[in-house]
Design an enzyme around this catalytic site. Sequence first.
Site, PDB file in Angstrom:
ATOM      1  N   ASN A 209       0.845  -1.198   0.000  1.00  0.00           N
ATOM      2  CA  ASN A 209       0.000   0.000   0.000  1.00  0.00           C
ATOM      3  C   ASN A 209       0.876   1.243   0.000  1.00  0.00           C
ATOM      4  O   ASN A 209       2.105   1.147  -0.025  1.00  0.00           O
ATOM      5  CB  ASN A 209      -0.960  -0.037   1.194  1.00  0.00           C
ATOM      6  CG  ASN A 209      -0.208  -0.149   2.502  1.00  0.00           C
ATOM      7  OD1 ASN A 209       0.602   0.705   2.832  1.00  0.00           O
ATOM      8  ND2 ASN A 209      -0.441  -1.227   3.223  1.00  0.00           N
ATOM      9  N   ASP A 278      -4.405  -6.050   4.765  1.00  0.00           N
ATOM     10  CA  ASP A 278      -5.457  -6.890   5.341  1.00  0.00           C
ATOM     11  C   ASP A 278      -5.487  -8.293   4.725  1.00  0.00           C
ATOM     12  O   ASP A 278      -5.967  -9.227   5.337  1.00  0.00           O
ATOM     13  CB  ASP A 278      -6.832  -6.219   5.135  1.00  0.00           C
ATOM     14  CG  ASP A 278      -7.018  -5.035   6.061  1.00  0.00           C
ATOM     15  OD1 ASP A 278      -6.482  -5.085   7.192  1.00  0.00           O
ATOM     16  OD2 ASP A 278      -7.682  -4.052   5.673  1.00  0.00           O
ATOM     17  N   LYS A 288       8.904 -17.220 -10.604  1.00  0.00           N
ATOM     18  CA  LYS A 288       8.234 -16.039 -11.139  1.00  0.00           C
ATOM     19  C   LYS A 288       7.060 -16.465 -12.042  1.00  0.00           C
ATOM     20  O   LYS A 288       7.228 -17.363 -12.875  1.00  0.00           O
ATOM     21  CB  LYS A 288       9.248 -15.219 -11.932  1.00  0.00           C
ATOM     22  CG  LYS A 288       8.725 -13.873 -12.337  1.00  0.00           C
ATOM     23  CD  LYS A 288       9.785 -13.083 -13.082  1.00  0.00           C
ATOM     24  CE  LYS A 288       9.138 -11.869 -13.711  1.00  0.00           C
ATOM     25  NZ  LYS A 288       9.759 -11.496 -14.960  1.00  0.00           N
ATOM     26  N   PHE A 323      -4.363   3.482  14.676  1.00  0.00           N
ATOM     27  CA  PHE A 323      -4.649   4.468  13.633  1.00  0.00           C
ATOM     28  C   PHE A 323      -5.823   3.932  12.831  1.00  0.00           C
ATOM     29  O   PHE A 323      -6.049   2.724  12.777  1.00  0.00           O
ATOM     30  CB  PHE A 323      -3.433   4.662  12.713  1.00  0.00           C
ATOM     31  CG  PHE A 323      -2.508   5.746  13.189  1.00  0.00           C
ATOM     32  CD1 PHE A 323      -1.710   5.559  14.303  1.00  0.00           C
ATOM     33  CD2 PHE A 323      -2.453   6.966  12.520  1.00  0.00           C
ATOM     34  CE1 PHE A 323      -0.869   6.566  14.756  1.00  0.00           C
ATOM     35  CE2 PHE A 323      -1.618   7.982  12.960  1.00  0.00           C
ATOM     36  CZ  PHE A 323      -0.823   7.779  14.079  1.00  0.00           C
ATOM     37  N   LYS A 337     -13.819   1.462  15.609  1.00  0.00           N
ATOM     38  CA  LYS A 337     -12.553   0.724  15.760  1.00  0.00           C
ATOM     39  C   LYS A 337     -12.001   0.852  17.179  1.00  0.00           C
ATOM     40  O   LYS A 337     -11.394  -0.083  17.700  1.00  0.00           O
ATOM     41  CB  LYS A 337     -11.527   1.204  14.728  1.00  0.00           C
ATOM     42  CG  LYS A 337     -11.863   0.736  13.306  1.00  0.00           C
ATOM     43  CD  LYS A 337     -10.880   1.219  12.256  1.00  0.00           C
ATOM     44  CE  LYS A 337     -11.376   0.865  10.852  1.00  0.00           C
ATOM     45  NZ  LYS A 337     -10.550   1.414   9.782  1.00  0.00           N
ATOM     46  N   LYS A 341     -11.632  -2.776  18.814  1.00  0.00           N
ATOM     47  CA  LYS A 341     -10.269  -3.281  19.051  1.00  0.00           C
ATOM     48  C   LYS A 341      -9.805  -3.027  20.488  1.00  0.00           C
ATOM     49  O   LYS A 341      -8.639  -3.227  20.800  1.00  0.00           O
ATOM     50  CB  LYS A 341      -9.318  -2.667  18.022  1.00  0.00           C
ATOM     51  CG  LYS A 341      -9.714  -2.974  16.566  1.00  0.00           C
ATOM     52  CD  LYS A 341      -8.601  -2.721  15.568  1.00  0.00           C
ATOM     53  CE  LYS A 341      -9.101  -2.904  14.138  1.00  0.00           C
ATOM     54  NZ  LYS A 341      -8.031  -2.992  13.147  1.00  0.00           N
TER      55      LYS A 341
END
Length: 406
Positions: A209, A278, A288, A323, A337, A341
């Site tokens: 990301n 995730d 490959k 975060f 969250k 959490k």
Amino acid sequence: MPTSFAGKRIVIGITGSIAAFKVAGWVSTLAKEEARVTVIMTDSAMRFVTPLTFASLSGEKVYSDMFADGPDISHINLAMDADLFIIAPATAHTIAKLAHGLADNLLCATALATRAKMIVCPAMNSRMYSHPATQANIAKLKELNYQIIEPACGMMACKDEGQGRLPGWEQVQEIFLRSVSAGDLSGQRVLVSAGPTREHIDPARFISNRSSGKMGYALARTAYRRGADVTLISGPTHLPCPEGVKRVSVQTAEDMRTAVMEHFPQATVIIKAAAVSDFRPETKYTDKVKKEQAGLSLGLIANPDILQELGERKNAQQLLVGFAAESSDFLSEGKRKLQKKNLDLIAVNDITREDRGFEADTNQITLIDHQGVIELPLVSKERTADLLLDRIVTLLQTRRESHYLQ
Ligand code: CTP
């Protein structure tokens, strides 16, 4: 409270080493950052660099002669209650004198008289540095509560290779900042996770990301400045390890989980700034994948939610901060969250804007905890880190106070 040199009173003692010229740069930077710098030079130091250089850079009178001002000892008073007293470069001779409490020049006399925090930066030929007499004197200084910044290795002015070079400003500035900070995180063991993770498809490709790691690294750096013992679990980034911080490098979400779980039990504050993938590919190809295999579809499986697991495991002394990277419904997602959490604090980031979140040097976050919501301004990531740490300090303080009241 942000840590900076502004308004701090710093004494720099300079002794007779060629490295004295490097300290001119330090004095210049400290003065630009609005510290009040008083320079004291030994006679030998003045053979390498003139007092005029330091006077021009600091904008203050430079002191060297114990008797020059007669009975006026105001300059010594100034040094006595300075915020920080640095001796750099420190020669073997000055180190020996300090170790034995000798006071035959203004610098050594002031060093004996001061109650400021002392940092000594030895710089000399590597054989002089490694000589048992120098090493014994350095050990004695440590016993006397002087902090020693080890010299760096490399080629010296005398063309010898070895340990003896004065470190650069980049290395010493974090140690100096930590010394002048309020130390409001001292005694805390802070665990920070930062950066992206990479989930490998084959030896050449991965899913990742946009996280640059800048926010997590800024948190690690500022927590160190504020006195914490900091461990940084980092996914792949291009950032150098912040001075004083212990970095553990990882690649995948599963590696990150292993590293975080290993360091979690000792941590008192845990900040999960990492952008953990995730999902990971169901299959990791050992060879490959070739273009002829076009049309291949990638099956994904869920990665462990590390933060969720920490929330389930944390004890009453640990403060857990997450975060949330969001593109809409910022407050409701943040609150969800925080609860789900089992966090003490969550920092919500808008990832749709260029000037905040992923890759940017600035950030604007909303802090949500069980007391309420605080909207932070759009500022540098370093300043954001300080503001977030301010909130953590307040929460730790509240927790301590409620513990005493029980
Ligand atoms: N996190 C984690 N492990 C994961 C995913 C996320 O530890 N596998 C942590 C992140 O480090 C961050 C927090 O969880 O502190 C929230 O991450 P975010 O990506 O915003 O939320 P998710 O829980 O992944 O939920 P969603 O992607 O559905 O918004």
